[in-house]
Design an enzyme around this catalytic site. Sequence first.
Site, PDB file in Angstrom:
ATOM      1  N   GLY A 231       0.835  -1.205   0.000  1.00 31.79           N
ATOM      2  CA  GLY A 231       0.000   0.000   0.000  1.00 31.79           C
ATOM      3  C   GLY A 231       0.867   1.250   0.000  1.00 31.79           C
ATOM      4  O   GLY A 231       1.998   1.230   0.471  1.00 31.79           O
TER       5      GLY A 231
ATOM      6  N   GLY B 168       6.778  -2.524   3.064  1.00 26.28           N
ATOM      7  CA  GLY B 168       6.482  -2.982   4.414  1.00 26.28           C
ATOM      8  C   GLY B 168       6.872  -4.434   4.618  1.00 26.28           C
ATOM      9  O   GLY B 168       7.710  -4.978   3.878  1.00 26.28           O
TER      10      GLY B 168
ATOM     11  N   ILE C  17       2.364   2.779   6.994  1.00 27.33           N
ATOM     12  CA  ILE C  17       1.700   3.581   8.027  1.00 27.33           C
ATOM     13  C   ILE C  17       1.508   2.735   9.292  1.00 27.33           C
ATOM     14  O   ILE C  17       1.306   3.263  10.365  1.00 27.33           O
ATOM     15  CB  ILE C  17       0.337   4.141   7.552  1.00 27.33           C
ATOM     16  CG1 ILE C  17      -0.665   3.016   7.260  1.00 27.33           C
ATOM     17  CG2 ILE C  17       0.501   5.075   6.379  1.00 27.33           C
ATOM     18  CD1 ILE C  17      -2.113   3.492   7.228  1.00 27.33           C
ATOM     19  N   ASP C  18       1.575   1.393   9.154  1.00 26.23           N
ATOM     20  CA  ASP C  18       1.287   0.504  10.293  1.00 26.23           C
ATOM     21  C   ASP C  18       2.408   0.487  11.333  1.00 26.23           C
ATOM     22  O   ASP C  18       2.198   0.053  12.467  1.00 26.23           O
ATOM     23  CB  ASP C  18       1.057  -0.933   9.802  1.00 26.23           C
ATOM     24  CG  ASP C  18      -0.046  -1.023   8.773  1.00 26.23           C
ATOM     25  OD1 ASP C  18      -0.908  -0.131   8.750  1.00 26.23           O
ATOM     26  OD2 ASP C  18      -0.045  -1.993   7.977  1.00 26.23           O
TER      27      ASP C  18
ATOM     28  N   MET D  94      -6.608   2.205  10.893  1.00 28.89           N
ATOM     29  CA  MET D  94      -5.863   1.117  10.236  1.00 28.89           C
ATOM     30  C   MET D  94      -4.745   0.595  11.144  1.00 28.89           C
ATOM     31  O   MET D  94      -4.638   0.991  12.307  1.00 28.89           O
ATOM     32  CB  MET D  94      -5.286   1.618   8.921  1.00 28.89           C
ATOM     33  CG  MET D  94      -6.301   1.688   7.801  1.00 28.89           C
ATOM     34  SD  MET D  94      -5.491   2.123   6.245  1.00 28.89           S
ATOM     35  CE  MET D  94      -6.791   1.724   5.080  1.00 28.89           C
TER      36      MET D  94
ATOM     37  N   ARG E  31      -3.449  -2.897  10.509  1.00 32.95           N
ATOM     38  CA  ARG E  31      -3.405  -4.351  10.333  1.00 32.95           C
ATOM     39  C   ARG E  31      -3.324  -5.075  11.672  1.00 32.95           C
ATOM     40  O   ARG E  31      -4.160  -4.827  12.513  1.00 32.95           O
ATOM     41  CB  ARG E  31      -2.252  -4.744   9.416  1.00 32.95           C
ATOM     42  CG  ARG E  31      -2.757  -5.293   8.109  1.00 32.95           C
ATOM     43  CD  ARG E  31      -1.668  -5.969   7.340  1.00 32.95           C
ATOM     44  NE  ARG E  31      -1.412  -5.301   6.083  1.00 32.95           N
ATOM     45  CZ  ARG E  31      -2.209  -5.348   5.026  1.00 32.95           C
ATOM     46  NH1 ARG E  31      -3.330  -6.043   5.063  1.00 32.95           N
ATOM     47  NH2 ARG E  31      -1.915  -4.713   3.920  1.00 32.95           N
TER      48      ARG E  31
ATOM     49  N   GLU F 280      -8.214  -1.702  13.508  1.00 31.37           N
ATOM     50  CA  GLU F 280      -8.971  -2.641  12.659  1.00 31.37           C
ATOM     51  C   GLU F 280      -8.662  -4.103  13.013  1.00 31.37           C
ATOM     52  O   GLU F 280      -9.486  -4.988  12.796  1.00 31.37           O
ATOM     53  CB  GLU F 280      -8.674  -2.387  11.183  1.00 31.37           C
ATOM     54  CG  GLU F 280      -7.193  -2.575  10.828  1.00 31.37           C
ATOM     55  CD  GLU F 280      -6.844  -2.262   9.384  1.00 31.37           C
ATOM     56  OE1 GLU F 280      -7.734  -1.915   8.590  1.00 31.37           O
ATOM     57  OE2 GLU F 280      -5.648  -2.368   9.052  1.00 31.37           O
TER      58      GLU F 280
ATOM     59  N   HIS G 180      -8.622   4.916   4.182  1.00 29.26           N
ATOM     60  CA  HIS G 180      -7.469   5.340   3.379  1.00 29.26           C
ATOM     61  C   HIS G 180      -7.132   6.814   3.511  1.00 29.26           C
ATOM     62  O   HIS G 180      -6.082   7.243   3.020  1.00 29.26           O
ATOM     63  CB  HIS G 180      -7.696   4.958   1.910  1.00 29.26           C
ATOM     64  CG  HIS G 180      -7.759   3.472   1.734  1.00 29.26           C
ATOM     65  ND1 HIS G 180      -8.911   2.759   1.975  1.00 29.26           N
ATOM     66  CD2 HIS G 180      -6.800   2.575   1.404  1.00 29.26           C
ATOM     67  CE1 HIS G 180      -8.661   1.474   1.780  1.00 29.26           C
ATOM     68  NE2 HIS G 180      -7.392   1.337   1.438  1.00 29.26           N
TER      69      HIS G 180
ATOM     70  N   GLN H 147      -6.037   7.946   6.038  1.00 30.14           N
ATOM     71  CA  GLN H 147      -4.800   7.892   6.821  1.00 30.14           C
ATOM     72  C   GLN H 147      -3.556   7.722   5.954  1.00 30.14           C
ATOM     73  O   GLN H 147      -2.438   7.909   6.410  1.00 30.14           O
ATOM     74  CB  GLN H 147      -4.868   6.730   7.831  1.00 30.14           C
ATOM     75  CG  GLN H 147      -5.919   6.934   8.888  1.00 30.14           C
ATOM     76  CD  GLN H 147      -6.359   5.617   9.518  1.00 30.14           C
ATOM     77  OE1 GLN H 147      -5.911   5.264  10.583  1.00 30.14           O
ATOM     78  NE2 GLN H 147      -7.234   4.882   8.844  1.00 30.14           N
TER      79      GLN H 147
HETATM   80  O1  F6P Z   1      -0.573  -1.787   5.409  1.00 29.42           O
HETATM   81  C1  F6P Z   1      -1.155  -0.546   5.209  1.00 29.42           C
HETATM   82  C2  F6P Z   1      -2.653  -0.647   5.219  1.00 29.42           C
HETATM   83  O2  F6P Z   1      -3.181   0.657   5.052  1.00 29.42           O
HETATM   84  C3  F6P Z   1      -3.241  -1.313   6.455  1.00 29.42           C
HETATM   85  O3  F6P Z   1      -3.287  -0.479   7.578  1.00 29.42           O
HETATM   86  C4  F6P Z   1      -4.597  -1.723   5.936  1.00 29.42           C
HETATM   87  O4  F6P Z   1      -5.092  -2.838   6.653  1.00 29.42           O
HETATM   88  C5  F6P Z   1      -4.321  -2.094   4.521  1.00 29.42           C
HETATM   89  O5  F6P Z   1      -3.108  -1.449   4.147  1.00 29.42           O
HETATM   90  C6  F6P Z   1      -5.403  -1.714   3.545  1.00 29.42           C
HETATM   91  O6  F6P Z   1      -5.058  -2.200   2.307  1.00 29.42           O
HETATM   92  P1  F6P Z   1      -5.785  -1.784   0.961  1.00 29.42           P
HETATM   93  O7  F6P Z   1      -5.173  -0.500   0.490  1.00 29.42           O
HETATM   94  O8  F6P Z   1      -5.481  -2.916   0.046  1.00 29.42           O
HETATM   95  O9  F6P Z   1      -7.236  -1.606   1.239  1.00 29.42           O
END
Ligand code: F6P
Length: 358
Positions: free
Chosen positions: A10, A114, A138-139, A181, A183, A234, A282, A284
């Site tokens: 991401g 990441g 961002i995680d 967010m 993960r 999340e 998103h 964030q």
């Molecule tokens: O790893 C970054 C992140 O924004 C996580 O915090 C989130 O769970 C995931 O990517 C969302 O992914 P996508 O952009 O595929 O919806």
Amino acid sequence: MKIAINTGGGDAPGLNAAIKAATIAALRKGWEVVGIQNGYGSIYTDTPFLPLTEESVYGIAMKGGTILGAANRSNPFEMAYQIKDGTWDTEDRSDVIVNTFREHNIDALVAIGGDGSMFIANKLVKKGIDVVGVPKTIDNDIVGCDVTLGFDTAVSIATEAIDRIRTTAKSHQRIMVVEVMGRYAGWIALHAGLSTSSDVVLIPEIPFSLDAITRKINEIEDTGKKYAIVVVAEGAKEKGGELFVRSKKPGQAEVLGGIGEHLEKALARKTGKEARSLVLGHLQRGGTPSTYDRLISLRFGAAAIRAIDQGDMNKLVVLRENSIRRIPISEVAGKVKNVPLESDTILTATDIGINLGK
Ligand code: F6P
């Protein structure tokens, strides 16, 4: 010397600053620089590489997103494809990368990504590609690294959003549940929840009890404060409960989400109060990187080129105690850095009366 840069997984605010620093630092050494677009996506096309020049990176450090494009589903070792009956399968297409790198005389790869990207980078290393990694997400969940690029901006965005939620929560005397967010790690929730002095902060590292949260909200009510802010990661789950997964496709990371809405309903039922939830999502990841993220991204990008220049390959450049260090990519691949329960951030939250769901 010819190097390729890719931005995997991401996007995150600061990616462009890292691309810029790596590109300029390499060009100044007389090297050739190319970018891989859309994760590893462009490798499988007729134009696998985008030449990167001073002009292509001019004025990008303050811009969000990535000029190279991003993809959360381009793991070359598990490329997903749809079968005729509509179901999905995966295949290993990593040889295409190795062969394309050879054909185009690429000496090294700067992999900005990441935990998933470092997992892929480590496998590419085993196939003979020289890689230097830059920690992005961002995680903030990459092991061995105090902070990843993108985290500071994400926390700032979440903090501002929660501050705004507070005024409407107060006007309506509601419970507001804000899902952020992160993960499987609680860094964003904990830092934004603490910065906003939220009432309850729920993180994956501490499975929560609905009774404990209800007790906290009732206590708040008894003090005369008629609203409450609950920040939930999340990836948080109830004791003995399951993760809230929105979707999962072969070769892709599962998409989490839904815990906020679940809590909204459960808390309204248990407290008798009005509750609302929202998912920051998103937001964030979007927009201008903070000063801190710009700076750390520029430092990471330039540090990656120094590592390549010194022949110190297959390392991840990391920040530890405000110094740039290098650690083997193999040490971080496939691991998640969770919030340590004994960290002073957790202790501070507890000390100032924030309920962590227990
Ligand atoms: O790893 C970054 C992140 O924004 C996580 O915090 C989130 O769970 C995931 O990517 C969302 O992914 P996508 O952009 O595929 O919806």
